[in-house]
Design a protein around this motif. Structure first.
Motif, mmCIF file in Angstrom:
data_model
loop_
_atom_site.group_PDB
_atom_site.id
_atom_site.type_symbol
_atom_site.label_atom_id
_atom_site.label_comp_id
_atom_site.label_asym_id
_atom_site.label_seq_id
_atom_site.Cartn_x
_atom_site.Cartn_y
_atom_site.Cartn_z
ATOM 1 N N MET A 33 2.177 -19.721 9.020
ATOM 2 C CA MET A 33 3.203 -19.260 8.086
ATOM 3 C C MET A 33 3.216 -20.164 6.860
ATOM 4 N N GLY A 34 3.495 -19.572 5.735
ATOM 5 C CA GLY A 34 3.481 -20.356 4.511
ATOM 6 C C GLY A 34 4.567 -19.934 3.542
ATOM 7 N N GLY A 41 6.143 -16.556 -15.875
ATOM 8 C CA GLY A 41 5.009 -16.876 -16.710
ATOM 9 C C GLY A 41 3.953 -17.747 -16.069
ATOM 10 N N LYS A 42 4.136 -18.050 -14.796
ATOM 11 C CA LYS A 42 3.180 -18.920 -14.095
ATOM 12 C C LYS A 42 2.566 -18.195 -12.924
ATOM 13 N N GLU A 43 1.466 -18.739 -12.447
ATOM 14 C CA GLU A 43 0.816 -18.162 -11.295
ATOM 15 C C GLU A 43 1.548 -18.565 -10.015
ATOM 16 N N ARG A 44 1.361 -17.742 -9.010
ATOM 17 C CA ARG A 44 1.935 -18.075 -7.712
ATOM 18 C C ARG A 44 1.250 -19.331 -7.177
ATOM 19 N N GLU A 45 2.063 -20.258 -6.666
ATOM 20 C CA GLU A 45 1.488 -21.508 -6.188
ATOM 21 C C GLU A 45 1.921 -21.812 -4.761
ATOM 22 N N PHE A 46 1.042 -22.500 -4.080
ATOM 23 C CA PHE A 46 1.271 -22.897 -2.690
ATOM 24 C C PHE A 46 2.334 -23.982 -2.613
ATOM 25 N N VAL A 47 3.221 -23.843 -1.650
ATOM 26 C CA VAL A 47 4.253 -24.860 -1.408
ATOM 27 C C VAL A 47 3.981 -25.590 -0.093
ATOM 28 N N VAL A 48 3.859 -24.834 0.979
ATOM 29 C CA VAL A 48 3.688 -25.457 2.291
ATOM 30 C C VAL A 48 3.222 -24.407 3.292
ATOM 31 N N ALA A 49 2.519 -24.865 4.315
ATOM 32 C CA ALA A 49 2.122 -24.005 5.421
ATOM 33 C C ALA A 49 2.362 -24.728 6.727
ATOM 34 N N ILE A 50 2.593 -23.953 7.781
ATOM 35 C CA ILE A 50 2.806 -24.537 9.105
ATOM 36 C C ILE A 50 2.043 -23.728 10.129
ATOM 37 N N GLY A 51 1.336 -24.420 10.978
ATOM 38 C CA GLY A 51 0.568 -23.774 12.021
ATOM 39 C C GLY A 51 1.418 -23.447 13.236
ATOM 40 N N TRP A 52 0.780 -22.809 14.203
ATOM 41 C CA TRP A 52 1.555 -22.342 15.350
ATOM 42 C C TRP A 52 2.084 -23.479 16.210
ATOM 43 N N GLY A 54 3.118 -26.315 14.820
ATOM 44 C CA GLY A 54 4.067 -27.064 14.016
ATOM 45 C C GLY A 54 3.491 -28.067 13.048
ATOM 46 N N VAL A 55 2.186 -28.143 12.954
ATOM 47 C CA VAL A 55 1.580 -29.055 11.978
ATOM 48 C C VAL A 55 1.693 -28.429 10.594
ATOM 49 N N ALA A 56 2.175 -29.204 9.651
ATOM 50 C CA ALA A 56 2.448 -28.673 8.309
ATOM 51 C C ALA A 56 1.578 -29.345 7.252
ATOM 52 N N ASN A 57 1.330 -28.589 6.206
ATOM 53 C CA ASN A 57 0.575 -29.080 5.049
ATOM 54 C C ASN A 57 1.398 -28.781 3.808
ATOM 55 N N TYR A 58 1.777 -29.835 3.072
ATOM 56 C CA TYR A 58 2.659 -29.695 1.923
ATOM 57 C C TYR A 58 1.919 -29.892 0.606
ATOM 58 N N ALA A 59 2.354 -29.169 -0.396
ATOM 59 C CA ALA A 59 1.906 -29.468 -1.743
ATOM 60 C C ALA A 59 2.513 -30.801 -2.159
ATOM 61 N N GLU A 60 1.789 -31.540 -2.977
ATOM 62 C CA GLU A 60 2.250 -32.872 -3.350
ATOM 63 C C GLU A 60 3.627 -32.869 -4.002
ATOM 64 N N PHE A 61 3.899 -31.855 -4.775
ATOM 65 C CA PHE A 61 5.132 -31.868 -5.556
ATOM 66 C C PHE A 61 6.380 -31.613 -4.720
ATOM 67 N N TYR A 93 8.215 -16.946 -1.940
ATOM 68 C CA TYR A 93 7.660 -15.933 -1.061
ATOM 69 C C TYR A 93 7.197 -16.563 0.243
ATOM 70 N N CYS A 94 7.431 -15.877 1.346
ATOM 71 C CA CYS A 94 6.806 -16.307 2.586
ATOM 72 C C CYS A 94 5.560 -15.472 2.830
ATOM 73 N N ALA A 95 4.638 -16.064 3.524
ATOM 74 C CA ALA A 95 3.355 -15.425 3.784
ATOM 75 C C ALA A 95 2.895 -15.771 5.189
ATOM 76 N N ALA A 96 1.976 -14.954 5.698
ATOM 77 C CA ALA A 96 1.467 -15.171 7.049
ATOM 78 C C ALA A 96 0.003 -14.792 7.126
ATOM 79 N N ASP A 97 -0.692 -15.455 8.007
ATOM 80 C CA ASP A 97 -2.076 -15.092 8.288
ATOM 81 C C ASP A 97 -2.443 -15.671 9.651
ATOM 82 N N LEU A 98 -3.444 -15.100 10.257
ATOM 83 C CA LEU A 98 -3.854 -15.575 11.573
ATOM 84 C C LEU A 98 -4.657 -16.871 11.498
ATOM 85 N N THR A 99 -5.201 -17.150 10.323
ATOM 86 C CA THR A 99 -5.927 -18.404 10.130
ATOM 87 C C THR A 99 -5.477 -19.030 8.814
#
Length: 121
Positions: A33-34, A41-52, A54-61, A93-99
């Motif tokens: 999940m992300g 006026g800006k592009e969509r940007e990644f904020v954070v994702a979390i795996g099943w 619970g390990v998370a990956n955050y954008a630096e900001f 926005y929230c997003a999801a993917d299997l990988t």
């Protein structure tokens, strides 16, 4: 999977908000999940994702200010946002993917509708 984001609103700088993303389906726990955001006026940007698990990956900001969590029993992922800044103003926005294939929006298969977050100075 269908996603429904909620929890946005207007908050003063330094304040907090919690966004929620409820997912349909019985296999929620299998999805990465992300959260992404898009300012005017800006592009969509990644904020954070979390795996099943619970390990998370955050954008630096957002490191140190935002925390993602998931409740697989409730099919819901949360984004806890603290120390909000005016530059955090965006549609989230929230997003999801299997990988997990990284932070490019085009690599995510499922999207919810956005929820507006506005941070006033």
């Amino acid at each position: 999977v269908q996603l429904q984001a909620s929890g946005g609103g207007l908050v003063q700088a330094g304040g907090s908000l919690r966004l929620s993303c409820a997912a349909s389906g019985r296999t929620f726990s299998k999805y990465v999940m992300g959260w992404f955001r898009q300012a005017p006026g800006k592009e969509r940007e990644f904020v954070v994702a979390i795996g099943w698990i619970g390990v998370a990956n955050y954008a630096e900001f957002v490191k140190g200010r935002f925390t993602i969590s998931r409740d697989n029993a409730k099919n819901t992922v949360y984004l806890h946002m603290n120390s909000l800044k005016p530059e955090d103003t965006a549609v989230y926005y929230c997003a999801a993917d299997l990988t997990y294939s990284g932070g490019r929006p085009e690599s995510w298969a499922y999207w919810g509708q956005g929820t507006q977050v506005t941070v006033s100075s």
